[in-house]
Scaffold this motif. Structure first.
Motif, PDB file in Angstrom:
ATOM      1  N   CYS A   1       0.815  -1.215   0.000  1.00 52.84           N
ATOM      2  CA  CYS A   1       0.000   0.000   0.000  1.00 52.84           C
ATOM      3  C   CYS A   1       0.848   1.265   0.000  1.00 52.84           C
ATOM      4  CB  CYS A   1      -0.930  -0.015   1.198  1.00 52.84           C
ATOM      5  SG  CYS A   1      -0.082  -0.293   2.753  1.00 52.84           S
ATOM      6  N   THR A   2       0.192   2.343  -0.337  1.00 53.26           N
ATOM      7  CA  THR A   2       0.823   3.661  -0.311  1.00 53.26           C
ATOM      8  C   THR A   2       0.663   4.265   1.079  1.00 53.26           C
ATOM      9  OG1 THR A   2      -1.219   4.784  -0.939  1.00 53.26           O
ATOM     10  CG2 THR A   2       0.209   4.004  -2.745  1.00 53.26           C
ATOM     11  N   PRO A   3       1.462   5.270   1.409  1.00 53.73           N
ATOM     12  CA  PRO A   3       1.251   5.972   2.687  1.00 53.73           C
ATOM     13  C   PRO A   3      -0.158   6.552   2.792  1.00 53.73           C
ATOM     14  CG  PRO A   3       3.395   6.533   1.796  1.00 53.73           C
ATOM     15  CD  PRO A   3       2.678   5.736   0.729  1.00 53.73           C
ATOM     16  N   TYR A   4      -0.714   7.019   1.680  1.00 50.83           N
ATOM     17  CA  TYR A   4      -2.085   7.528   1.676  1.00 50.83           C
ATOM     18  C   TYR A   4      -3.073   6.411   2.040  1.00 50.83           C
ATOM     19  CZ  TYR A   4      -6.503   9.468   0.042  1.00 50.83           C
ATOM     20  OH  TYR A   4      -7.807   9.885  -0.033  1.00 50.83           O
ATOM     21  N   GLY A   5      -2.861   5.220   1.488  1.00 48.07           N
ATOM     22  CA  GLY A   5      -3.727   4.083   1.800  1.00 48.07           C
ATOM     23  C   GLY A   5      -3.673   3.716   3.272  1.00 48.07           C
ATOM     24  N   VAL A   6      -2.462   3.736   3.846  1.00 45.80           N
ATOM     25  CA  VAL A   6      -2.303   3.454   5.278  1.00 45.80           C
ATOM     26  C   VAL A   6      -3.064   4.484   6.105  1.00 45.80           C
ATOM     27  CG1 VAL A   6      -0.639   3.396   7.188  1.00 45.80           C
ATOM     28  CG2 VAL A   6      -0.104   2.234   5.046  1.00 45.80           C
ATOM     29  N   ALA A   7      -2.910   5.750   5.768  1.00 46.60           N
ATOM     30  CA  ALA A   7      -3.596   6.817   6.509  1.00 46.60           C
ATOM     31  C   ALA A   7      -5.113   6.660   6.404  1.00 46.60           C
ATOM     32  CB  ALA A   7      -3.162   8.194   5.986  1.00 46.60           C
ATOM     33  N   CYS A   8      -5.600   6.316   5.219  1.00 48.32           N
ATOM     34  CA  CYS A   8      -7.050   6.114   5.043  1.00 48.32           C
ATOM     35  C   CYS A   8      -7.541   4.921   5.852  1.00 48.32           C
ATOM     36  CB  CYS A   8      -7.377   5.906   3.570  1.00 48.32           C
ATOM     37  SG  CYS A   8      -7.268   7.399   2.582  1.00 48.32           S
ATOM     38  N   ALA A   9      -6.784   3.815   5.816  1.00 51.29           N
ATOM     39  CA  ALA A   9      -7.183   2.610   6.563  1.00 51.29           C
ATOM     40  C   ALA A   9      -7.245   2.904   8.055  1.00 51.29           C
ATOM     41  CB  ALA A   9      -6.211   1.462   6.288  1.00 51.29           C
ATOM     42  N   GLU A  10      -6.237   3.613   8.580  1.00 53.56           N
ATOM     43  CA  GLU A  10      -6.232   3.971  10.000  1.00 53.56           C
ATOM     44  C   GLU A  10      -7.435   4.837  10.342  1.00 53.56           C
ATOM     45  OE1 GLU A  10      -2.420   5.852  10.428  1.00 53.56           O
ATOM     46  OE2 GLU A  10      -1.389   3.935  10.761  1.00 53.56           O
ATOM     47  N   LYS A  11      -7.660   5.871   9.542  1.00 55.40           N
ATOM     48  CA  LYS A  11      -8.755   6.801   9.814  1.00 55.40           C
ATOM     49  C   LYS A  11     -10.117   6.111   9.713  1.00 55.40           C
ATOM     50  CE  LYS A  11     -10.586  11.278   8.498  1.00 55.40           C
ATOM     51  NZ  LYS A  11     -10.402  12.479   7.704  1.00 55.40           N
ATOM     52  N   LEU A  12     -10.316   5.317   8.663  1.00 51.83           N
ATOM     53  CA  LEU A  12     -11.598   4.642   8.478  1.00 51.83           C
ATOM     54  C   LEU A  12     -11.835   3.580   9.551  1.00 51.83           C
ATOM     55  CD1 LEU A  12     -11.507   4.339   4.599  1.00 51.83           C
ATOM     56  CD2 LEU A  12     -13.109   5.724   5.934  1.00 51.83           C
ATOM     57  N   GLY A  13     -10.799   2.787   9.850  1.00 51.23           N
ATOM     58  CA  GLY A  13     -10.945   1.749  10.872  1.00 51.23           C
ATOM     59  C   GLY A  13     -11.269   2.332  12.233  1.00 51.23           C
ATOM     60  N   PHE A  14     -10.515   3.350  12.642  1.00 52.83           N
ATOM     61  CA  PHE A  14     -10.779   3.982  13.941  1.00 52.83           C
ATOM     62  C   PHE A  14     -12.134   4.694  13.941  1.00 52.83           C
ATOM     63  CE2 PHE A  14      -6.094   3.786  14.732  1.00 52.83           C
ATOM     64  CZ  PHE A  14      -6.177   2.999  15.865  1.00 52.83           C
ATOM     65  N   GLY A  15     -12.502   5.292  12.821  1.00 58.11           N
ATOM     66  CA  GLY A  15     -13.796   5.953  12.725  1.00 58.11           C
ATOM     67  C   GLY A  15     -14.944   4.958  12.852  1.00 58.11           C
ATOM     68  N   LEU A  16     -14.821   3.823  12.174  1.00 55.33           N
ATOM     69  CA  LEU A  16     -15.847   2.787  12.295  1.00 55.33           C
ATOM     70  C   LEU A  16     -15.946   2.293  13.735  1.00 55.33           C
ATOM     71  CD1 LEU A  16     -15.082   0.771   9.040  1.00 55.33           C
ATOM     72  CD2 LEU A  16     -17.261   1.880   9.581  1.00 55.33           C
ATOM     73  N   ALA A  17     -14.789   2.012  14.339  1.00 56.31           N
ATOM     74  CA  ALA A  17     -14.770   1.500  15.714  1.00 56.31           C
ATOM     75  C   ALA A  17     -15.346   2.512  16.695  1.00 56.31           C
ATOM     76  CB  ALA A  17     -13.356   1.110  16.112  1.00 56.31           C
ATOM     77  N   SER A  18     -14.986   3.778  16.546  1.00 51.94           N
ATOM     78  CA  SER A  18     -15.506   4.789  17.480  1.00 51.94           C
ATOM     79  C   SER A  18     -16.998   5.019  17.271  1.00 51.94           C
ATOM     80  CB  SER A  18     -14.725   6.095  17.357  1.00 51.94           C
ATOM     81  OG  SER A  18     -14.928   6.682  16.092  1.00 51.94           O
ATOM     82  N   GLY A  19     -17.504   4.671  16.083  1.00 54.61           N
ATOM     83  CA  GLY A  19     -18.933   4.784  15.822  1.00 54.61           C
ATOM     84  C   GLY A  19     -19.721   3.545  16.225  1.00 54.61           C
ATOM     85  N   GLY A  20     -19.035   2.554  16.804  1.00 55.08           N
ATOM     86  CA  GLY A  20     -19.720   1.370  17.295  1.00 55.08           C
ATOM     87  C   GLY A  20     -19.608   0.142  16.412  1.00 55.08           C
ATOM     88  N   ALA A  21     -18.928   0.251  15.280  1.00 54.02           N
ATOM     89  CA  ALA A  21     -18.761  -0.909  14.400  1.00 54.02           C
ATOM     90  C   ALA A  21     -17.575  -1.750  14.858  1.00 54.02           C
ATOM     91  CB  ALA A  21     -18.544  -0.459  12.959  1.00 54.02           C
TER      92      ALA A  21
END
Length: 192
Positions: free
Chosen positions: A70-90
């Motif tokens: 993956c690209t650094p952008y992909g890593v940043a997106c995965a981190e942001k999306l994963g943490f966002g999903l988790a903090s939203g209850g997913a």
């Protein structure tokens, strides 16, 4: 001819290994076996798991997948999306591979393409430990099973089968992440 062999030594060894490694078994007929997974094409008859087994069908779970390269952008997106999903209850479901899978934050369910005592890739050993401590790890392969190329496309049907949706962060045209997306579509799951 196959049924003439009544030797249970291999099964006894697997059970002894599971007990030694604190790995539990979940069969298709167990009440805790997830209905979502029961209803896919070719559900696993047996799952090995390590960690706390939640009521999987009650969870809002999303598979977060992507490329290993993956690209650094992909890593940043995965981190942001994963943490966002988790903090939203997913609950984030991961294939535990290096790259996007490892970068996805909030991973609570991991699905391995090898035995749960075999950390693959080796760099993901801490992710295995973290998920087992705070969530649950699954595999349809018994302890000691080394990774093989054919295990991972098969594993991907479990990733999407446990989830209500699959989120592909970054992936080339020929990738395991897109195999997961195709599995999700075949299982009538949403794909993002």
């Amino acid at each position: 001819k196959l049924l003439e062999n009544h030797d249970l030594a291999p099964a006894d060894k697997i059970l002894a290994d599971c007990q030694r490694l604190d790995i539990q078994l979940l069969t298709f007929s167990d009440a805790a076996y997830p209905g979502r997974l029961k209803n896919i094409y070719d559900p696993p008859a047996l799952l090995y798991y390590k960690g706390k087994l939640p009521l999987l069908d009650d969870l809002l779970s999303v598979a977060v997948v992507g490329t290993r390269d993956c690209t650094p952008y992909g890593v940043a997106c995965a981190e942001k999306l994963g943490f966002g999903l988790a903090s939203g209850g997913a609950v984030v479901v991961s294939g535990l591979a290096k790259g996007i899978d490892a970068a996805a934050g909030g991973v609570t369910i991991g699905v391995a393409g090898n035995g749960l005592d075999v950390h693959y890739p080796y760099e993901s050993r801490y992710l295995y430990e973290d998920v087992a401590a705070s969530g649950v790890l699954f595999s349809e392969y018994p302890p000691g099973t080394e990774p093989a190329p054919g295990h991972f496309p098969v594993r991907n049907r479990i990733l999407s089968g446990l989830s209500l949706a699959a989120l592909v962060v970054e992936a080339p045209e020929r990738s395991g992440a897109l195999i997961t997306a195709r599995s999700a579509i075949a299982q009538n799951r949403d794909v993002y």
